[in-house]
Design an enzyme around this catalytic site. Sequence first.
Site, PDB file in Angstrom:
ATOM      1  N   ASP A 177      17.802  37.070  21.014  1.00  0.00           N
ATOM      2  CA  ASP A 177      17.216  36.097  22.101  1.00  0.00           C
ATOM      3  C   ASP A 177      15.849  36.078  22.511  1.00  0.00           C
ATOM      4  O   ASP A 177      15.131  35.808  21.658  1.00  0.00           O
ATOM      5  CB  ASP A 177      18.171  36.732  23.153  1.00  0.00           C
ATOM      6  CG  ASP A 177      18.550  35.802  24.662  1.00  0.00           C
ATOM      7  OD1 ASP A 177      19.235  34.872  24.352  1.00  0.00           O
ATOM      8  OD2 ASP A 177      17.631  35.870  25.364  1.00  0.00           O
ATOM      9  N   TYR A 307      12.229  31.109  30.920  1.00  0.00           N
ATOM     10  CA  TYR A 307      12.752  29.821  30.207  1.00  0.00           C
ATOM     11  C   TYR A 307      11.371  28.565  30.249  1.00  0.00           C
ATOM     12  O   TYR A 307      11.402  27.657  29.478  1.00  0.00           O
ATOM     13  CB  TYR A 307      14.079  29.549  30.449  1.00  0.00           C
ATOM     14  CG  TYR A 307      15.237  30.352  29.800  1.00  0.00           C
ATOM     15  CD1 TYR A 307      15.815  29.871  29.041  1.00  0.00           C
ATOM     16  CD2 TYR A 307      15.429  31.479  30.173  1.00  0.00           C
ATOM     17  CE1 TYR A 307      16.876  30.564  28.334  1.00  0.00           C
ATOM     18  CE2 TYR A 307      16.467  32.385  29.791  1.00  0.00           C
ATOM     19  CZ  TYR A 307      17.237  31.883  28.759  1.00  0.00           C
ATOM     20  OH  TYR A 307      18.147  32.629  28.280  1.00  0.00           O
ATOM     21  N   HIS A 361      26.124  37.771  19.642  1.00  0.00           N
ATOM     22  CA  HIS A 361      24.660  37.449  20.235  1.00  0.00           C
ATOM     23  C   HIS A 361      24.314  39.023  20.628  1.00  0.00           C
ATOM     24  O   HIS A 361      23.014  39.070  20.945  1.00  0.00           O
ATOM     25  CB  HIS A 361      24.869  36.568  21.253  1.00  0.00           C
ATOM     26  CG  HIS A 361      23.362  36.231  22.007  1.00  0.00           C
ATOM     27  ND1 HIS A 361      22.487  35.600  21.288  1.00  0.00           N
ATOM     28  CD2 HIS A 361      22.734  36.466  23.070  1.00  0.00           C
ATOM     29  CE1 HIS A 361      21.373  35.313  21.982  1.00  0.00           C
ATOM     30  NE2 HIS A 361      21.757  35.982  23.199  1.00  0.00           N
TER      31      HIS A 361
END
Length: 387
Positions: A177, A307, A361
């Site tokens: 990630d 982000y 994930h």
Amino acid sequence: MHIAPFQIAIPEPDIDDLRRRVRATRWSPVTPAPAWQQGADPAWLRELAGYWAERFDWREAERGLNRQPQFLADVDGQRVHFVHRRGAGAAPYPLVVTHGWPGSFFEFHALVDQLCDPAAFGGDAGDAFDVVVPSLPGFAFSPAPAQPGMSAFQIADLWVSLMRGLGYERFGAQGGDLGAGVSVALAARHDTAVDGIHLNFLPSSYEPAIGAAQTPLTSAEENFLRERNEWAALEGGYSHMHATKPQTLAASLNDSPMGLAAWIGEKFRAWSDCGGDVDRVFSKDELLTNISLYWYTQSIGSSMQLYWENRLQPMRFADGPRVVPPVGYARFPKELSRPPRSWLERTFDVVQWTDMPSGGHFAAMEKPDLLAAEIRRFFRPFRRKTA
């Protein structure tokens, strides 16, 4: 670099306030849609709320977290929280492991045990690591950066300073990630310090050289890009929101524990190898320990900020040189995207590639034994070089 021991100790009034808020949740009206089709399932959320308010024992979770040695360090003007666990072998290899969103340092709780003391799990003591697990700036007990501009590249710079402050001039890196982005940045910017990186995810902003002077896209690469775009259209709304309007979303998630649980819990179901049953892979205690870390530290807004920063500084290598440190990649079957090996080889020296039998994930939580074995295998040659 100043380093001080750290123990988690959430004040009792904060725990009482959380329970009160969960009990007082104003539930949204249920729409006529199948469970999970439009997001977090209301029935599952109500069950989780009941457990969180009445049965979840934060103090027990806190004791579990505090079993790993934790520290706070002032690193180049940024305070960083991290776990630093020494390996049990004769010559442990130093490794920095970086988490992502919506995970935390807790994500690696079981993996750290396997990496630091492989003999306790039937492995070779010679494969032991000294493991450093920092909390990303703005996550958990690492405060948010005071100034804008803290993307994966700047975090990589911090990690090098942290590792050197701990006495490690050369080391390896691992991540998935957002942590994969930091690991790639470490290899790209610090090849004199980083021996190699192991990944179980490829940053979504990664762009290799694909111009007229390069090899044309293969059919596998074309399929991957199409599937990635289809996934982004149906499942990537969270990321677009984080990268464009994080503070609008933070205003609600920082105020509503069940809103926070819905936002995070839905991802643990959608992104894991659980067959649609999140409770099959993650216990409520595991989910709520991670969610509670976001709640008690009020870090959901600052975690989404990364982000925003990464959008402004994407991982584009189209016009740059190849990344020097070698790369290992574990491709889990239920990962968000599954790039072909050739897509990485346009930029990286991929020396280990494994299609994993199961897992998604959150590989460090779902399959810590499988991931640990891959990490051990990848870094063995570097032990010989430094011995």
